[in-house]
Design a protein around this motif. Structure first.
Motif, PDB file in Angstrom:
ATOM      1  N   ALA A  85      51.520 -96.790  53.178  1.00 35.89           N
ATOM      2  CA  ALA A  85      50.970 -95.472  53.510  1.00 35.89           C
ATOM      3  C   ALA A  85      51.709 -94.409  52.706  1.00 35.89           C
ATOM      4  O   ALA A  85      52.835 -94.631  52.256  1.00 35.89           O
ATOM      5  CB  ALA A  85      51.123 -95.210  55.009  1.00 35.89           C
ATOM      6  N   LEU A  86      51.092 -93.254  52.540  1.00 34.63           N
ATOM      7  CA  LEU A  86      51.678 -92.204  51.715  1.00 34.63           C
ATOM      8  C   LEU A  86      53.068 -91.786  52.195  1.00 34.63           C
ATOM      9  O   LEU A  86      53.947 -91.512  51.382  1.00 34.63           O
ATOM     10  CB  LEU A  86      50.738 -90.993  51.658  1.00 34.63           C
ATOM     11  N   ASP A  87      53.301 -91.777  53.508  1.00 29.93           N
ATOM     12  CA  ASP A  87      54.639 -91.398  53.983  1.00 29.93           C
ATOM     13  C   ASP A  87      55.694 -92.450  53.610  1.00 29.93           C
ATOM     14  O   ASP A  87      56.864 -92.116  53.402  1.00 29.93           O
ATOM     15  CB  ASP A  87      54.650 -91.087  55.494  1.00 29.93           C
ATOM     16  N   VAL A  88      55.297 -93.712  53.478  1.00 28.66           N
ATOM     17  CA  VAL A  88      56.220 -94.760  53.015  1.00 28.66           C
ATOM     18  C   VAL A  88      56.565 -94.497  51.549  1.00 28.66           C
ATOM     19  O   VAL A  88      57.731 -94.541  51.149  1.00 28.66           O
ATOM     20  CB  VAL A  88      55.588 -96.175  53.175  1.00 28.66           C
ATOM     21  N   ILE A  89      55.549 -94.191  50.759  1.00 20.59           N
ATOM     22  CA  ILE A  89      55.741 -93.864  49.338  1.00 20.59           C
ATOM     23  C   ILE A  89      56.667 -92.657  49.216  1.00 20.59           C
ATOM     24  O   ILE A  89      57.630 -92.662  48.463  1.00 20.59           O
ATOM     25  CB  ILE A  89      54.377 -93.567  48.665  1.00 20.59           C
ATOM     26  N   ARG A  90      56.372 -91.619  50.008  1.00 15.36           N
ATOM     27  CA  ARG A  90      57.183 -90.394  49.988  1.00 15.36           C
ATOM     28  C   ARG A  90      58.644 -90.717  50.304  1.00 15.36           C
ATOM     29  O   ARG A  90      59.554 -90.240  49.636  1.00 15.36           O
ATOM     30  CB  ARG A  90      56.635 -89.415  51.037  1.00 15.36           C
ATOM     31  N   GLY A  91      58.852 -91.536  51.331  1.00 11.90           N
ATOM     32  CA  GLY A  91      60.204 -91.905  51.742  1.00 11.90           C
ATOM     33  C   GLY A  91      60.954 -92.688  50.680  1.00 11.90           C
ATOM     34  O   GLY A  91      62.165 -92.504  50.502  1.00 11.90           O
ATOM     35  N   ASN A 116      63.239 -78.232  44.931  1.00 14.92           N
ATOM     36  CA  ASN A 116      62.026 -77.664  44.339  1.00 14.92           C
ATOM     37  C   ASN A 116      61.807 -78.069  42.885  1.00 14.92           C
ATOM     38  O   ASN A 116      61.316 -77.291  42.082  1.00 14.92           O
ATOM     39  CB  ASN A 116      62.021 -76.132  44.490  1.00 14.92           C
ATOM     40  N   CYS A 117      62.208 -79.303  42.546  1.00 14.75           N
ATOM     41  CA  CYS A 117      61.968 -79.825  41.199  1.00 14.75           C
ATOM     42  C   CYS A 117      60.755 -80.746  41.225  1.00 14.75           C
ATOM     43  O   CYS A 117      60.619 -81.567  42.119  1.00 14.75           O
ATOM     44  CB  CYS A 117      63.167 -80.641  40.716  1.00 14.75           C
ATOM     45  N   GLN A 118      59.898 -80.589  40.223  1.00 11.58           N
ATOM     46  CA  GLN A 118      58.733 -81.467  40.087  1.00 11.58           C
ATOM     47  C   GLN A 118      59.191 -82.793  39.498  1.00 11.58           C
ATOM     48  O   GLN A 118      59.848 -82.810  38.469  1.00 11.58           O
ATOM     49  CB  GLN A 118      57.708 -80.784  39.175  1.00 11.58           C
ATOM     50  N   LYS A 119      58.896 -83.888  40.181  1.00 11.51           N
ATOM     51  CA  LYS A 119      59.294 -85.205  39.686  1.00 11.51           C
ATOM     52  C   LYS A 119      58.158 -86.193  39.846  1.00 11.51           C
ATOM     53  O   LYS A 119      57.184 -85.928  40.528  1.00 11.51           O
ATOM     54  CB  LYS A 119      60.495 -85.733  40.488  1.00 11.51           C
ATOM     55  N   SER A 120      58.329 -87.347  39.223  1.00 11.40           N
ATOM     56  CA  SER A 120      57.365 -88.417  39.434  1.00 11.40           C
ATOM     57  C   SER A 120      58.102 -89.748  39.383  1.00 11.40           C
ATOM     58  O   SER A 120      59.122 -89.878  38.704  1.00 11.40           O
ATOM     59  CB  SER A 120      56.246 -88.339  38.392  1.00 11.40           C
ATOM     60  N   LYS A 121      57.604 -90.706  40.146  1.00 10.90           N
ATOM     61  CA  LYS A 121      58.182 -92.054  40.148  1.00 10.90           C
ATOM     62  C   LYS A 121      57.055 -93.050  39.973  1.00 10.90           C
ATOM     63  O   LYS A 121      55.961 -92.872  40.503  1.00 10.90           O
ATOM     64  CB  LYS A 121      58.886 -92.346  41.479  1.00 10.90           C
ATOM     65  N   ILE A 122      57.347 -94.102  39.226  1.00  8.72           N
ATOM     66  CA  ILE A 122      56.353 -95.146  39.008  1.00  8.72           C
ATOM     67  C   ILE A 122      56.616 -96.277  39.995  1.00  8.72           C
ATOM     68  O   ILE A 122      57.674 -96.897  39.978  1.00  8.72           O
ATOM     69  CB  ILE A 122      56.385 -95.644  37.551  1.00  8.72           C
ATOM     70  N   PHE A 123      55.638 -96.497  40.853  1.00  5.18           N
ATOM     71  CA  PHE A 123      55.726 -97.532  41.881  1.00  5.18           C
ATOM     72  C   PHE A 123      55.001 -98.796  41.431  1.00  5.18           C
ATOM     73  O   PHE A 123      53.910 -98.719  40.874  1.00  5.18           O
ATOM     74  CB  PHE A 123      55.051 -97.062  43.179  1.00  5.18           C
ATOM     75  N   PHE A 124      55.626 -99.926  41.704  1.00  5.06           N
ATOM     76  CA  PHE A 124      54.950-101.218  41.548  1.00  5.06           C
ATOM     77  C   PHE A 124      54.667-101.693  42.963  1.00  5.06           C
ATOM     78  O   PHE A 124      55.576-101.810  43.773  1.00  5.06           O
ATOM     79  CB  PHE A 124      55.846-102.229  40.833  1.00  5.06           C
ATOM     80  N   ILE A 125      53.412-101.942  43.276  1.00 11.89           N
ATOM     81  CA  ILE A 125      53.044-102.384  44.617  1.00 11.89           C
ATOM     82  C   ILE A 125      52.409-103.764  44.525  1.00 11.89           C
ATOM     83  O   ILE A 125      51.449-103.963  43.785  1.00 11.89           O
ATOM     84  CB  ILE A 125      52.070-101.389  45.295  1.00 11.89           C
ATOM     85  N   THR A 148      49.363-100.025  56.245  1.00  6.10           N
ATOM     86  CA  THR A 148      50.418 -99.176  56.800  1.00  6.10           C
ATOM     87  C   THR A 148      51.736 -99.337  56.028  1.00  6.10           C
ATOM     88  O   THR A 148      52.552 -98.430  56.001  1.00  6.10           O
ATOM     89  CB  THR A 148      50.680 -99.487  58.291  1.00  6.10           C
ATOM     90  N   GLU A 149      51.935-100.496  55.400  1.00 11.92           N
ATOM     91  CA  GLU A 149      53.181-100.735  54.664  1.00 11.92           C
ATOM     92  C   GLU A 149      53.225-100.013  53.322  1.00 11.92           C
ATOM     93  O   GLU A 149      54.251-100.001  52.650  1.00 11.92           O
ATOM     94  CB  GLU A 149      53.384-102.239  54.447  1.00 11.92           C
ATOM     95  N   ILE A 208      59.311 -99.455  35.669  1.00 18.09           N
ATOM     96  CA  ILE A 208      59.012 -99.401  37.107  1.00 18.09           C
ATOM     97  C   ILE A 208      60.260 -98.901  37.830  1.00 18.09           C
ATOM     98  O   ILE A 208      61.354 -99.379  37.580  1.00 18.09           O
ATOM     99  CB  ILE A 208      58.617-100.807  37.625  1.00 18.09           C
ATOM    100  N   GLN A 209      60.083 -97.920  38.714  1.00 13.49           N
ATOM    101  CA  GLN A 209      61.244 -97.340  39.397  1.00 13.49           C
ATOM    102  C   GLN A 209      61.385 -97.789  40.847  1.00 13.49           C
ATOM    103  O   GLN A 209      62.487 -97.874  41.356  1.00 13.49           O
ATOM    104  CB  GLN A 209      61.157 -95.818  39.320  1.00 13.49           C
ATOM    105  N   VAL A 210      60.276 -98.055  41.509  1.00 10.70           N
ATOM    106  CA  VAL A 210      60.317 -98.464  42.912  1.00 10.70           C
ATOM    107  C   VAL A 210      59.353 -99.619  43.110  1.00 10.70           C
ATOM    108  O   VAL A 210      58.238 -99.587  42.596  1.00 10.70           O
ATOM    109  CB  VAL A 210      59.904 -97.309  43.867  1.00 10.70           C
ATOM    110  N   GLU A 211      59.807-100.636  43.847  1.00 10.93           N
ATOM    111  CA  GLU A 211      58.916-101.758  44.137  1.00 10.93           C
ATOM    112  C   GLU A 211      58.615-101.792  45.624  1.00 10.93           C
ATOM    113  O   GLU A 211      59.486-101.539  46.453  1.00 10.93           O
ATOM    114  CB  GLU A 211      59.554-103.081  43.726  1.00 10.93           C
ATOM    115  N   LEU A 212      57.376-102.112  45.938  1.00 14.75           N
ATOM    116  CA  LEU A 212      56.928-102.162  47.323  1.00 14.75           C
ATOM    117  C   LEU A 212      56.103-103.420  47.517  1.00 14.75           C
ATOM    118  O   LEU A 212      55.297-103.767  46.663  1.00 14.75           O
ATOM    119  CB  LEU A 212      56.039-100.933  47.560  1.00 14.75           C
ATOM    120  N   GLN A 213      56.318-104.089  48.628  1.00 16.77           N
ATOM    121  CA  GLN A 213      55.512-105.261  48.997  1.00 16.77           C
ATOM    122  C   GLN A 213      54.700-104.844  50.217  1.00 16.77           C
ATOM    123  O   GLN A 213      55.267-104.341  51.176  1.00 16.77           O
ATOM    124  CB  GLN A 213      56.452-106.423  49.341  1.00 16.77           C
TER     125      GLN A 213
END
Length: 139
Positions: free
Chosen positions: A130-136, A79-88, A127-128, A117-122
């Motif tokens: 999608a919000l559930d991918v980001i969440r995961g 239950n901690c509020q967090k944020s991550k910076i994604f590079f897509i 669908t690659e 940048i904390q997470v990178e996504l290609q």
């Protein structure tokens, strides 16, 4: 185009807007594009903090590559509020081959300019990224 492999220059505005997102949370997302005439990466669109993930994904062109930064807020299992910076790296299958190569060859240099940048996504289709991918990927 002899030096296309070396990557594009990065407009100072890109770094400035990224710092504002990271430090002040002025934006929810930033969409960057390569301006081939200027031979540099520029800011194409800024999303204000009230905009949703859907607003962000709908702002991406269907048949063109882009670099994106998304500031994802979430609550952990503790239950901690967090944020991550994604590079897509958005590189749709329908984009021109030359464009895909240009974005691929410039990506690492561009990413190095944006510290934090904390997470990178290609993503090659919606669908690659999608919000559930980001969440995961955020946990």
């Amino acid at each position: 185009m002899a030096n296309a492999a070396s990557g594009m220059a990065v407009n100072d505005d890109c770094k400035l807007k990224f710092l504002e997102l990271k430090a002040k949370r002025t934006y929810r997302f930033i969409v960057f594009k390569i301006d081939e005439k200027l031979k540099q990466v520029i800011v194409e669109k800024l999303g204000d903090p009230t905009q949703s993930y859907e607003d962000f994904t709908s702002s991406l062109p269907e048949n063109e590559c882009r670099y994106c930064i998304y500031d994802y807020d979430f609550v952990t299992a503790e239950n901690c509020q967090k944020s991550k910076i994604f590079f897509i790296a958005w590189s749709p299958d329908t984009a021109r081959v030359r464009s895909k190569m240009l974005y691929a060859s410039s990506k690492d240099r561009f990413k190095r300019e944006l510290d934090g940048i904390q997470v990178e996504l290609q993503a090659t289709d919606p669908t690659e990224m999608a919000l559930d991918v980001i969440r995961g990927r955020a946990n």
